[in-house]
Design a protein around this motif. Structure first.
Motif, PDB file in Angstrom:
ATOM      1  N   SER A 120      13.036  -1.832  29.561  1.00  0.00           N
ATOM      2  CA  SER A 120      12.949  -0.539  30.096  1.00  0.00           C
ATOM      3  C   SER A 120      11.797   0.001  29.456  1.00  0.00           C
ATOM      4  O   SER A 120      11.442  -0.005  28.127  1.00  0.00           O
ATOM      5  N   LYS A 121      11.087   0.934  30.237  1.00  0.00           N
ATOM      6  CA  LYS A 121       9.939   1.497  29.670  1.00  0.00           C
ATOM      7  C   LYS A 121      10.237   3.026  29.387  1.00  0.00           C
ATOM      8  O   LYS A 121      11.370   3.603  29.597  1.00  0.00           O
ATOM      9  N   ASN A 122       9.301   3.745  28.610  1.00  0.00           N
ATOM     10  CA  ASN A 122       9.634   5.202  28.216  1.00  0.00           C
ATOM     11  C   ASN A 122       9.697   6.164  29.228  1.00  0.00           C
ATOM     12  O   ASN A 122      10.766   7.144  29.136  1.00  0.00           O
ATOM     13  N   ASP A 123       9.066   5.829  30.404  1.00  0.00           N
ATOM     14  CA  ASP A 123       9.386   6.823  31.585  1.00  0.00           C
ATOM     15  C   ASP A 123      10.626   6.333  32.288  1.00  0.00           C
ATOM     16  O   ASP A 123      10.509   7.370  33.413  1.00  0.00           O
ATOM     17  N   GLY A 124      11.605   5.721  31.960  1.00  0.00           N
ATOM     18  CA  GLY A 124      12.690   5.432  32.704  1.00  0.00           C
ATOM     19  C   GLY A 124      12.652   4.470  33.684  1.00  0.00           C
ATOM     20  O   GLY A 124      13.631   4.071  34.273  1.00  0.00           O
ATOM     21  N   HIS A 125      11.390   3.664  33.856  1.00  0.00           N
ATOM     22  CA  HIS A 125      11.298   2.700  34.839  1.00  0.00           C
ATOM     23  C   HIS A 125      11.822   1.328  34.019  1.00  0.00           C
ATOM     24  O   HIS A 125      11.529   1.261  32.864  1.00  0.00           O
ATOM     25  N   SER A 126      12.029   0.286  34.681  1.00  0.00           N
ATOM     26  CA  SER A 126      12.223  -0.976  34.186  1.00  0.00           C
ATOM     27  C   SER A 126      11.388  -1.871  34.663  1.00  0.00           C
ATOM     28  O   SER A 126      10.547  -1.748  36.111  1.00  0.00           O
ATOM     29  N   TYR A 151       2.902   0.563  46.545  1.00  0.00           N
ATOM     30  CA  TYR A 151       3.904   0.436  45.174  1.00  0.00           C
ATOM     31  C   TYR A 151       5.130   1.297  45.399  1.00  0.00           C
ATOM     32  O   TYR A 151       5.340   2.101  46.127  1.00  0.00           O
ATOM     33  N   VAL A 152       6.169   0.683  44.790  1.00  0.00           N
ATOM     34  CA  VAL A 152       7.440   1.449  44.644  1.00  0.00           C
ATOM     35  C   VAL A 152       7.454   2.593  43.766  1.00  0.00           C
ATOM     36  O   VAL A 152       8.138   3.447  43.871  1.00  0.00           O
ATOM     37  N   CYS A 153       6.399   2.681  42.865  1.00  0.00           N
ATOM     38  CA  CYS A 153       6.152   3.639  41.910  1.00  0.00           C
ATOM     39  C   CYS A 153       4.618   3.679  41.627  1.00  0.00           C
ATOM     40  O   CYS A 153       4.025   2.856  41.038  1.00  0.00           O
ATOM     41  N   GLU A 154       4.168   4.816  42.274  1.00  0.00           N
ATOM     42  CA  GLU A 154       2.718   5.042  41.959  1.00  0.00           C
ATOM     43  C   GLU A 154       2.172   5.142  40.544  1.00  0.00           C
ATOM     44  O   GLU A 154       1.339   4.722  40.209  1.00  0.00           O
ATOM     45  N   LYS A 155       3.078   5.753  39.696  1.00  0.00           N
ATOM     46  CA  LYS A 155       2.708   5.996  38.326  1.00  0.00           C
ATOM     47  C   LYS A 155       2.642   4.692  37.650  1.00  0.00           C
ATOM     48  O   LYS A 155       1.615   4.468  36.895  1.00  0.00           O
ATOM     49  N   CYS A 156       3.583   3.847  37.665  1.00  0.00           N
ATOM     50  CA  CYS A 156       3.529   2.578  37.056  1.00  0.00           C
ATOM     51  C   CYS A 156       2.988   1.532  37.881  1.00  0.00           C
ATOM     52  O   CYS A 156       2.855   0.380  37.334  1.00  0.00           O
ATOM     53  N   GLN A 157       2.683   1.687  39.211  1.00  0.00           N
ATOM     54  CA  GLN A 157       1.983   0.579  39.995  1.00  0.00           C
ATOM     55  C   GLN A 157       2.878  -0.618  40.001  1.00  0.00           C
ATOM     56  O   GLN A 157       2.516  -1.702  40.060  1.00  0.00           O
ATOM     57  N   SER A 158       4.294  -0.327  39.985  1.00  0.00           N
ATOM     58  CA  SER A 158       5.024  -1.421  40.592  1.00  0.00           C
ATOM     59  C   SER A 158       5.238  -1.624  42.010  1.00  0.00           C
ATOM     60  O   SER A 158       5.072  -1.130  42.842  1.00  0.00           O
ATOM     61  N   ILE A 159       4.780  -3.124  42.307  1.00  0.00           N
ATOM     62  CA  ILE A 159       4.609  -3.566  43.586  1.00  0.00           C
ATOM     63  C   ILE A 159       5.989  -3.662  44.376  1.00  0.00           C
ATOM     64  O   ILE A 159       6.945  -3.802  43.557  1.00  0.00           O
ATOM     65  N   ASP A 160       6.194  -3.379  45.488  1.00  0.00           N
ATOM     66  CA  ASP A 160       7.370  -4.012  46.458  1.00  0.00           C
ATOM     67  C   ASP A 160       7.785  -5.181  46.363  1.00  0.00           C
ATOM     68  O   ASP A 160       6.837  -6.088  46.461  1.00  0.00           O
ATOM     69  N   ALA A 161       9.012  -5.640  45.952  1.00  0.00           N
ATOM     70  CA  ALA A 161       9.528  -6.940  45.792  1.00  0.00           C
ATOM     71  C   ALA A 161       9.460  -7.836  46.833  1.00  0.00           C
ATOM     72  O   ALA A 161       9.189  -8.978  46.830  1.00  0.00           O
ATOM     73  N   LEU A 162       9.384  -7.432  48.128  1.00  0.00           N
ATOM     74  CA  LEU A 162       9.351  -8.264  49.128  1.00  0.00           C
ATOM     75  C   LEU A 162       7.920  -8.298  49.891  1.00  0.00           C
ATOM     76  O   LEU A 162       7.613  -9.186  50.444  1.00  0.00           O
ATOM     77  N   GLU A 163       7.415  -6.923  50.007  1.00  0.00           N
ATOM     78  CA  GLU A 163       6.071  -6.853  50.932  1.00  0.00           C
ATOM     79  C   GLU A 163       4.848  -7.147  49.832  1.00  0.00           C
ATOM     80  O   GLU A 163       3.703  -7.480  50.469  1.00  0.00           O
ATOM     81  N   GLY A 164       5.063  -6.800  48.402  1.00  0.00           N
ATOM     82  CA  GLY A 164       3.857  -7.189  47.654  1.00  0.00           C
ATOM     83  C   GLY A 164       3.112  -8.513  47.311  1.00  0.00           C
ATOM     84  O   GLY A 164       2.121  -8.753  47.040  1.00  0.00           O
ATOM     85  N   SER A 165       4.175  -9.513  47.557  1.00  0.00           N
ATOM     86  CA  SER A 165       3.670 -10.821  47.654  1.00  0.00           C
ATOM     87  C   SER A 165       3.968 -11.642  48.797  1.00  0.00           C
ATOM     88  O   SER A 165       5.034 -11.655  49.706  1.00  0.00           O
TER      89      SER A 165
END
Length: 202
Positions: A120-126, A151-165
């Motif tokens: 878990s990150k300080n910004d509430g995202h995991s 990105y599912v989250c632009e701030k932490c640049q987490s990629i979409d689990a299905l579409e990103g790879s």
């Protein structure tokens, strides 16, 4: 929509999960191509003979499911099967398309911690990280390879689990909730291959 499917796996540790996947496909299981209990014994055959038999099975499929298991890299065949699945193969006047490829992560010791950890990150995202030492390079190199990442989250640049790879890794519990969702997703990506920086060799 049903798709001809090949399952690549390490027999000694993943045959039960393979059987559950085939069973979960229900009526669509008739499209399954790959090793079964009635397949000819290939254990005493030459490498080239086995390779030709596998080529025949994979050639007629459009989706390859790879079972991601702890000792997968001890297999002599899985990385080659993935490589062949990603190729466009010409036979006579017909050419096979690149398969969609999906990784189903096997539960081991009742969880997935052997491969994945979540913090878990300080910004509430995991953030979930994957231990790539368990993966073949051909899998790792086709992860997070979308040309224009969504990105599912632009701030932490987490990629979409299905579409990103191109090769998504789905835990077996999630997969069994809706197998067709993930198989169809892999197939659709194979029809939009220009969206990915695809690495076809191991």
């Amino acid at each position: 929509m049903a798709h001809n499917t090949f399952i690549s796996y390490k027999y000694s540790e993943a045959k039960d999960l393979r059987n559950r996947i085939v069973e979960a496909l229900g009526d669509d299981g008739r499209y399954y191509k790959g090793e079964t209990s009635t397949s000819p014994d290939l254990s005493d055959r030459t490498t080239e003979y086995i390779r030709e038999k596998l080529k025949e099975l994979i050639y007629h499929t459009s989706v390859t499911i790879v079972i991601i298991s702890p000792k997968m890299k001890e297999s002599n065949w899985i990385d080659w099967e993935i490589e062949y699945s990603l190729k466009e193969i010409k036979r006579g006047d017909r050419k096979s398309s690149t398969n969609g490829v999906l990784g189903v992560v096997m539960k081991y010791n009742n969880d997935y911690a052997w491969l994945r950890s979540t913090v878990s990150k300080n910004d509430g995202h995991s953030l979930t990280s994957t231990d790539t030492t368990y993966l073949y390079d051909i899998i790792s190199n086709n992860r997070a390879n979308q040309n224009t990442p969504k990105y599912v989250c632009e701030k932490c640049q987490s990629i979409d689990a299905l579409e990103g790879s191109y090769i998504s890794l789905i835990e077996e519990d999630k997969f069994f909730e809706n197998p067709n969702k993930y198989i169809n997703n892999a197939f659709e990506k194979s029809k939009n291959i220009d969206n990915y920086d695809l690495k076809r060799t191991k």
